[in-house]
Design an enzyme around this catalytic site. Sequence first.
Site, PDB file in Angstrom:
ATOM      1  N   LYS A   1       0.856  -1.196   0.000  1.00  0.00           N
ATOM      2  CA  LYS A   1       0.000   0.000   0.000  1.00  0.00           C
ATOM      3  C   LYS A   1       0.892   1.246   0.000  1.00  0.00           C
ATOM      4  O   LYS A   1       2.109   1.143   0.161  1.00  0.00           O
ATOM      5  CB  LYS A   1      -0.931  -0.022   1.212  1.00  0.00           C
ATOM      6  CG  LYS A   1      -0.230  -0.054   2.558  1.00  0.00           C
ATOM      7  CD  LYS A   1      -1.233  -0.152   3.679  1.00  0.00           C
ATOM      8  CE  LYS A   1      -0.564  -0.135   5.031  1.00  0.00           C
ATOM      9  NZ  LYS A   1      -1.445   0.313   6.095  1.00  0.00           N
TER      10      LYS A   1
ATOM     11  N   ARG B   1      -9.635   0.252  15.587  1.00  0.00           N
ATOM     12  CA  ARG B   1      -9.951   0.927  14.325  1.00  0.00           C
ATOM     13  C   ARG B   1     -10.866  -0.035  13.577  1.00  0.00           C
ATOM     14  O   ARG B   1     -11.986  -0.250  14.090  1.00  0.00           O
ATOM     15  CB  ARG B   1      -8.708   1.425  13.565  1.00  0.00           C
ATOM     16  CG  ARG B   1      -7.450   0.565  13.613  1.00  0.00           C
ATOM     17  CD  ARG B   1      -6.293   1.156  12.819  1.00  0.00           C
ATOM     18  NE  ARG B   1      -5.716   0.203  11.879  1.00  0.00           N
ATOM     19  CZ  ARG B   1      -4.640   0.400  11.174  1.00  0.00           C
ATOM     20  NH1 ARG B   1      -3.993   1.552  11.249  1.00  0.00           N
ATOM     21  NH2 ARG B   1      -4.177  -0.520  10.364  1.00  0.00           N
TER      22      ARG B   1
ATOM     23  N   TYR C   1      13.677  32.057   2.852  1.00  0.00           N
ATOM     24  CA  TYR C   1      12.496  32.716   3.431  1.00  0.00           C
ATOM     25  C   TYR C   1      12.637  32.912   4.940  1.00  0.00           C
ATOM     26  O   TYR C   1      13.111  32.018   5.644  1.00  0.00           O
ATOM     27  CB  TYR C   1      11.252  31.872   3.188  1.00  0.00           C
ATOM     28  CG  TYR C   1      10.806  31.807   1.751  1.00  0.00           C
ATOM     29  CD1 TYR C   1      10.548  32.971   1.024  1.00  0.00           C
ATOM     30  CD2 TYR C   1      10.615  30.575   1.129  1.00  0.00           C
ATOM     31  CE1 TYR C   1      10.120  32.902  -0.297  1.00  0.00           C
ATOM     32  CE2 TYR C   1      10.182  30.499  -0.184  1.00  0.00           C
ATOM     33  CZ  TYR C   1       9.931  31.666  -0.894  1.00  0.00           C
ATOM     34  OH  TYR C   1       9.505  31.589  -2.186  1.00  0.00           O
TER      35      TYR C   1
ATOM     36  N   MET D   1       9.253  25.404  -1.370  1.00  0.00           N
ATOM     37  CA  MET D   1       8.359  24.479  -2.065  1.00  0.00           C
ATOM     38  C   MET D   1       9.116  23.613  -3.070  1.00  0.00           C
ATOM     39  O   MET D   1       8.904  22.407  -3.157  1.00  0.00           O
ATOM     40  CB  MET D   1       7.270  25.284  -2.785  1.00  0.00           C
ATOM     41  CG  MET D   1       6.159  24.449  -3.379  1.00  0.00           C
ATOM     42  SD  MET D   1       4.958  25.458  -4.234  1.00  0.00           S
ATOM     43  CE  MET D   1       4.094  26.234  -2.896  1.00  0.00           C
TER      44      MET D   1
HETATM   45  C1  PLP Z   1      -3.481  -4.120   8.540  1.00  0.00           C
HETATM   46  C2  PLP Z   1      -2.009  -3.947   8.394  1.00  0.00           C
HETATM   47  N1  PLP Z   1      -1.227  -5.038   8.327  1.00  0.00           N
HETATM   48  C3  PLP Z   1       0.113  -4.930   8.195  1.00  0.00           C
HETATM   49  C4  PLP Z   1       0.739  -3.702   8.110  1.00  0.00           C
HETATM   50  C5  PLP Z   1       2.235  -3.620   7.991  1.00  0.00           C
HETATM   51  O1  PLP Z   1       2.793  -2.983   9.099  1.00  0.00           O
HETATM   52  P1  PLP Z   1       4.388  -2.733   9.178  1.00  0.00           P
HETATM   53  O2  PLP Z   1       4.684  -1.778   8.077  1.00  0.00           O
HETATM   54  O3  PLP Z   1       4.594  -2.143  10.518  1.00  0.00           O
HETATM   55  O4  PLP Z   1       5.014  -4.038   8.983  1.00  0.00           O
HETATM   56  C6  PLP Z   1      -0.047  -2.546   8.161  1.00  0.00           C
HETATM   57  C7  PLP Z   1       0.595  -1.236   8.090  1.00  0.00           C
HETATM   58  O5  PLP Z   1       0.145  -0.227   8.472  1.00  0.00           O
HETATM   59  C8  PLP Z   1      -1.462  -2.665   8.304  1.00  0.00           C
HETATM   60  O6  PLP Z   1      -2.252  -1.594   8.357  1.00  0.00           O
END
Ligand code: PLP
Length: 381
Positions: free
Chosen positions: A45, A137, A275, A322
Amino acid sequence: MILTTPIGIYQELTWVEISKNALVNNIRQFRKLVGEKVLICPCVKANAYGHGLAQTARIFAEAGADWLAVNALYEAKALQKSGIQIPIYIMGHVPLDSLEEAMDFRLVVYDPKTIERLGEIGRPVKIHLKVETGNNRQGVLIENLLDFAQKIQNHKNIELEGLATHFANIEDTTDHSYAELQLRRFHQAIDLLEKAGIHIPIKHCANSAATILFPKTHFQMVRPGIAAYGMWPSKETYVAFAKERADGFELKPAFTWKTKIAQIKKIPSGECVGYGCTYKTTRETRLAILPIGYYDGYDRGVHGAYVLIHGQRVPVRGRVCMNIIMVDVSDISDVKLEDEVVLIGRDGNEEISAELFGNWAGTINYEITTRVNERIERRIV
Ligand SMILES: Cc1ncc(COP(=O)(O)O)c(C=O)c1O
């Protein structure tokens, strides 16, 4: 693959080099740690933690990752389009209206409306039930879990393939009692379902820190994120690891962010730089102007930051703009226009790790690499 946006890429001024060897090494390290039977599902992700989604995913898959985890449907679709064949697990919310497009992927589920909608769609789908064990969450409370699982079983097209949870406090501390509590609750959830005759084949809870520190969290699958990119989740995890299992597990950072010098000029002592005139020279100074700034993801809040030129530390002077930063190259003799500059990564014997950069910016390594603008080219080296 180069990521493009409507305004295109910007490779002439700045780029990120991604070490394929490092990514492969990290997946192999995880394989050694978890063995052959546990599925490895690296999290890609957030643009693969800033490393470039599709190309990183491909390298992970080639290196032996079994699954890939993303946050959102658009990421899953991008991976599918890029030819990824291994299962893709979407860990974030898929809107009810989009579920029909998500049936090819593994979905995390924690709301009854999602189940109802998947039931209405009627096509086969594999889901992972998220149980709340203390992160508060996403997740179904344990008291509602059985009812929820039984609702799932009323739909023939929905296969309950996974049971998941996520640790709240495993990397921030060397006291793992809260993680232990969550693990006990996870076992409680498993027992509850098993007693009701609901056997879920893939149970998973381990992020990087859990995977590295506690084999008892591996179950049938692990979901490492940060460590798959060669970064430690935290100092605490490193310390706990060194204490508990110093067994040759070695991570290699894959990320090097570079730019080139855009101008060099001499200014007198007593001149302000940038700046707000926050910096004033105390000697005749040779400044190098670098064509990157906070738009690119170079945090404006850094304190004590430096870059590496010819393997030497060069301090940032004045505020981060920037699109520009200024650095003091007075002490480097042979520096010239368009010389390479390392913003994050190694140059000779010096290294600016994402952790160090995070310290300068008052944040964590996770945020540093994920926020380097997606428009900047990721080059596999
Ligand atoms: C549901 C979930 N699993 C696994 C991970 C991986 O975590 P890490 O990057 O600390 O290994 C994340 C990261 O935020 C997560 O949200």
